[in-house]
Design a protein around this motif. Structure first.
Motif, mmCIF file in Angstrom:
data_model
loop_
_atom_site.group_PDB
_atom_site.id
_atom_site.type_symbol
_atom_site.label_atom_id
_atom_site.label_comp_id
_atom_site.label_asym_id
_atom_site.label_seq_id
_atom_site.Cartn_x
_atom_site.Cartn_y
_atom_site.Cartn_z
ATOM 1 N N THR A 139 0.853 -1.186 0.000
ATOM 2 C CA THR A 139 0.000 0.000 0.000
ATOM 3 C C THR A 139 0.884 1.230 0.000
ATOM 4 O O THR A 139 1.821 1.340 0.794
ATOM 5 N N ARG A 161 -2.573 -4.813 1.611
ATOM 6 C CA ARG A 161 -3.406 -3.812 0.944
ATOM 7 C C ARG A 161 -4.422 -3.269 1.943
ATOM 8 O O ARG A 161 -5.318 -3.991 2.384
ATOM 9 N N ILE A 162 -4.278 -1.997 2.297
ATOM 10 C CA ILE A 162 -5.149 -1.381 3.289
ATOM 11 C C ILE A 162 -6.580 -1.309 2.761
ATOM 12 O O ILE A 162 -6.823 -0.899 1.625
ATOM 13 N N SER A 163 -7.530 -1.696 3.612
ATOM 14 C CA SER A 163 -8.941 -1.638 3.244
ATOM 15 C C SER A 163 -9.692 -0.552 4.003
ATOM 16 O O SER A 163 -10.747 -0.096 3.561
ATOM 17 N N TYR A 176 -6.196 -4.312 6.888
ATOM 18 C CA TYR A 176 -5.664 -4.607 5.564
ATOM 19 C C TYR A 176 -5.870 -6.071 5.223
ATOM 20 O O TYR A 176 -6.123 -6.916 6.090
ATOM 21 N N THR A 182 -8.378 -10.595 6.804
ATOM 22 C CA THR A 182 -8.219 -9.237 7.309
ATOM 23 C C THR A 182 -7.276 -9.246 8.502
ATOM 24 O O THR A 182 -7.399 -10.087 9.394
#
Length: 242
Positions: A139, A161-163, A176, A182
């Motif tokens: 990210t 990958r940051i959510s 992430y 998660t």
């Protein structure tokens, strides 16, 4: 029941949940004028949609934007003057659609604001816009005075990958995806940068967690999971105030 991670981030358990949309995934959410607004991938329509919900569960699609099958999560935001923006993952680039209303996003003309990035998370802090986007498996964070022109590329989280970026008042904490689950990341070296805190996934089997703060201190959680028929679906849970 939803639970609080030791960092203070609310996490779903995947059991006490309600299905919001089937054959759908990668949600983002905000609250505006007493209603929840969502942006998510609708796999039936091969599109990213914007939807409104009065109760946080039953949704009405108000805009539909065609996007490549490889497109990831989109970020839905409202600017201080009240303009609606959708930062759309258009496949290896981020496009911006802007309108006076969520309905207007469906007919807005897209403008590319980032190349080589996808699945954006967008927030404003201290009068500066911040965008966290997936670049490869990492990210990367960008900054902007207006949310239109982005600069200052730096790795915000390696190998994840940051959510969602959650503002806990005294710090930012991120959720992430590590591939299939998660996990949680705590502040790292510098604003908007994070480091993993868990050796094991915080929420196994759940992806693309969006943490939405509600008035009163509770949270509405939206995330993607695999349904009993093997296809993705968006689920929601409410996490009580701590």
């Amino acid at each position: 029941m939803s639970r609080l991670h030791p960092t203070g981030v609310p996490l779903p358990d995947g059991i006490a949940s309600t299905v919001v949309a089937s054959r759908a995934g990668a949600p983002s959410a905000l609250v505006r004028d007493g209603a929840v607004h969502l942006a998510y991938r609708d796999h039936r329509a091969a599109a990213t949609v914007v939807a409104r919900s009065e109760d946080g569960v039953r949704v009405e699609v108000v805009a539909e934007i065609r996007a490549p099958a490889t497109a990831g999560r989109a970020a839905l935001v409202v600017t201080p003057p009240g303009r609606w923006r959708l930062y759309l993952d258009a496949g290896a680039r981020v496009e911006l659609l802007e309108a006076d209303s969520p309905e207007g996003i469906g007919t807005a003309s897209p403008a590319t604001v980032l190349e080589g990035a996808g699945s954006p998370v967008v927030q404003s802090h201290g009068g500066v816009w911040h965008l966290w986007a997936a670049v490869g498996g990492d990210t990367v964070r960008y900054a902007s005075p207006d949310g239109l022109v982005w600069a200052g590329q730096e790795v915000a989280l390696a190998a994840g990958r940051i959510s969602s970026v959650v503002d806990l008042g005294d710090r930012l904490v991120a959720t992430y995806d590590d591939g299939e689950h998660t996990a949680v990341a705590v502040p790292g070296d510098g604003f908007g940068r994070f480091r993993p805190v868990d050796e094991v996934p915080a929420a196994p089997g759940l992806r693309h967690l969006a943490v939405l703060a509600l008035p009163g201190g509770s949270y509405q959680l939206y995330y993607e999971a695999t349904g009993p028929d093997g296809v993705p679906e968006i689920r929601t849970e409410v996490a009580p105030a701590s």
